[in-house]
Scaffold this motif. Structure first.
Motif, mmCIF file in Angstrom:
data_model
loop_
_atom_site.group_PDB
_atom_site.id
_atom_site.type_symbol
_atom_site.label_atom_id
_atom_site.label_comp_id
_atom_site.label_asym_id
_atom_site.label_seq_id
_atom_site.Cartn_x
_atom_site.Cartn_y
_atom_site.Cartn_z
ATOM 1 N N LEU A 16 0.830 -1.207 0.000
ATOM 2 C CA LEU A 16 0.000 0.000 0.000
ATOM 3 C C LEU A 16 0.865 1.259 0.000
ATOM 4 O O LEU A 16 0.558 2.228 -0.689
ATOM 5 N N ARG A 17 1.957 1.232 0.759
ATOM 6 C CA ARG A 17 2.856 2.400 0.782
ATOM 7 C C ARG A 17 3.405 2.660 -0.611
ATOM 8 O O ARG A 17 3.552 3.796 -1.037
ATOM 9 N N ASN A 18 3.714 1.587 -1.313
ATOM 10 C CA ASN A 18 4.241 1.690 -2.665
ATOM 11 C C ASN A 18 3.203 2.337 -3.607
ATOM 12 O O ASN A 18 3.535 3.230 -4.391
ATOM 13 N N CYS A 19 1.948 1.901 -3.498
ATOM 14 C CA CYS A 19 0.867 2.474 -4.310
ATOM 15 C C CYS A 19 0.694 3.961 -3.993
ATOM 16 O O CYS A 19 0.521 4.785 -4.890
ATOM 17 N N LEU A 20 0.743 4.286 -2.706
ATOM 18 C CA LEU A 20 0.569 5.680 -2.278
ATOM 19 C C LEU A 20 1.719 6.538 -2.790
ATOM 20 O O LEU A 20 1.516 7.666 -3.215
ATOM 21 N N GLU A 73 -4.299 10.803 3.411
ATOM 22 C CA GLU A 73 -4.144 10.472 4.832
ATOM 23 C C GLU A 73 -4.205 8.965 4.962
ATOM 24 O O GLU A 73 -5.044 8.327 4.329
ATOM 25 N N THR A 74 -3.324 8.394 5.786
ATOM 26 C CA THR A 74 -3.296 6.936 5.872
ATOM 27 C C THR A 74 -3.340 6.437 7.310
ATOM 28 O O THR A 74 -2.887 7.106 8.228
ATOM 29 N N ASP A 75 -3.888 5.254 7.453
ATOM 30 C CA ASP A 75 -3.819 4.514 8.703
ATOM 31 C C ASP A 75 -3.492 3.082 8.295
ATOM 32 O O ASP A 75 -4.383 2.316 7.911
ATOM 33 N N LEU A 76 -2.197 2.746 8.344
ATOM 34 C CA LEU A 76 -1.732 1.468 7.805
ATOM 35 C C LEU A 76 -0.978 0.662 8.858
ATOM 36 O O LEU A 76 0.239 0.760 8.961
ATOM 37 N N PRO A 77 -1.686 -0.150 9.637
ATOM 38 C CA PRO A 77 -0.988 -1.029 10.579
ATOM 39 C C PRO A 77 -0.212 -2.105 9.815
ATOM 40 O O PRO A 77 -0.470 -2.319 8.623
ATOM 41 N N GLU A 78 0.719 -2.766 10.488
ATOM 42 C CA GLU A 78 1.477 -3.852 9.855
ATOM 43 C C GLU A 78 0.525 -5.034 9.641
ATOM 44 O O GLU A 78 -0.145 -5.468 10.569
ATOM 45 N N LEU A 79 0.478 -5.525 8.406
ATOM 46 C CA LEU A 79 -0.450 -6.611 8.101
ATOM 47 C C LEU A 79 0.062 -7.411 6.910
ATOM 48 O O LEU A 79 0.514 -6.840 5.919
ATOM 49 N N THR A 80 -0.004 -8.733 7.022
ATOM 50 C CA THR A 80 0.339 -9.584 5.876
ATOM 51 C C THR A 80 -0.865 -10.476 5.563
ATOM 52 O O THR A 80 -1.670 -10.791 6.439
ATOM 53 N N ALA A 84 -5.749 -2.983 -8.191
ATOM 54 C CA ALA A 84 -7.029 -2.585 -7.592
ATOM 55 C C ALA A 84 -6.866 -1.295 -6.784
ATOM 56 O O ALA A 84 -7.671 -0.366 -6.901
ATOM 57 N N VAL A 85 -5.797 -1.234 -5.990
ATOM 58 C CA VAL A 85 -5.578 -0.076 -5.125
ATOM 59 C C VAL A 85 -5.302 1.182 -5.950
ATOM 60 O O VAL A 85 -5.835 2.259 -5.657
ATOM 61 N N ILE A 86 -4.504 1.042 -7.010
ATOM 62 C CA ILE A 86 -4.212 2.186 -7.885
ATOM 63 C C ILE A 86 -5.510 2.694 -8.520
ATOM 64 O O ILE A 86 -5.744 3.895 -8.611
#
Length: 195
Positions: A51-55, A70-77, A88-90
């Motif tokens: 997600l960071r890469n897409c942002l 604005e982001t709220d991105l906890p660590e998640l796999t 999809a994210v893009i």
């Protein structure tokens, strides 16, 4: 001064190149989906980094439109097809930025919910009438001109997002009450192979 011009052009080309690559990929993906040739390859993936890469890719586009991310991105796999999720994210971000007013904010929130993960992308745009909610995920459907006259794009982005969601045994939905923006939510299993 004059000396910065080439560097500026190179930045512009790199940025537009990255976005165009994704738009072209949309069209290619769409063709593969139509032909039943689209393959998904699942692997354990660091969603936060993806997600960071897409942002990172979309930040200059947002900046140019005067939109704050604005982001709220906890660590998640999770087990996903990384290229498909990125696509999809893009698509989500591109839409959210495009329909946001200058000075608007796009919020990107990732969270874990039981055996699923959820990505919600909210914009400050004009919103989407309830009657359109199901149809915007259909291929080539574009919102009524009077609402989003300046809208560009092919109208296949969201249909690809829906296909990606379904291939991951998940769902995509929109929540919106005009004129208060729209929230697109992708809800996918942490391990699609387990479902």
């Amino acid at each position: 001064g004059k000396t910065d011009k080439p560097a500026e052009f190179h930045k512009l080309i790199a940025r537009e190149g990255a976005r165009l690559t994704h738009l072209i990929e949309n069209v290619l993906d769409f063709a593969r989906i139509e032909d039943g040739r689209k393959e998904y390859h699942f692997e354990e993936c660091d969603l936060t980094a993806l997600l960071r890469n897409c942002l990172h890719l979309m930040t200059p586009v947002a900046h140019e439109q005067g939109v704050t991310l604005e982001t709220d991105l906890p660590e998640l796999t999770a087990r996903v097809d990384p290229a498909a999720i990125e696509q999809a994210v893009i698509n989500f971000l591109d839409n959210a930025i495009k329909f946001s007013p200058r000075g608007g904010t796009v919020r990107v929130v990732l969270r874990e919910s039981g055996d699923r993960w959820e990505l919600a992308i909210r914009d400050d745009g004009p919103g989407i009438p309830a009657a359109e909610h199901a149809r915007i995920f259909e291929r080539f459907h574009r919102l009524g001109d009077e609402l989003r006259r300046e809208s560009q794009g092919t109208g296949i982005g969201l249909s690809i997002v829906k296909h990606v969601a379904e291939a991951h045994a998940g769902t995509v939905r929109v929540d919106s009450t005009p004129p208060d923006g729209a929230t697109f939510t992708l809800t996918l299993p942490l391990d699609p192979c387990a479902s």
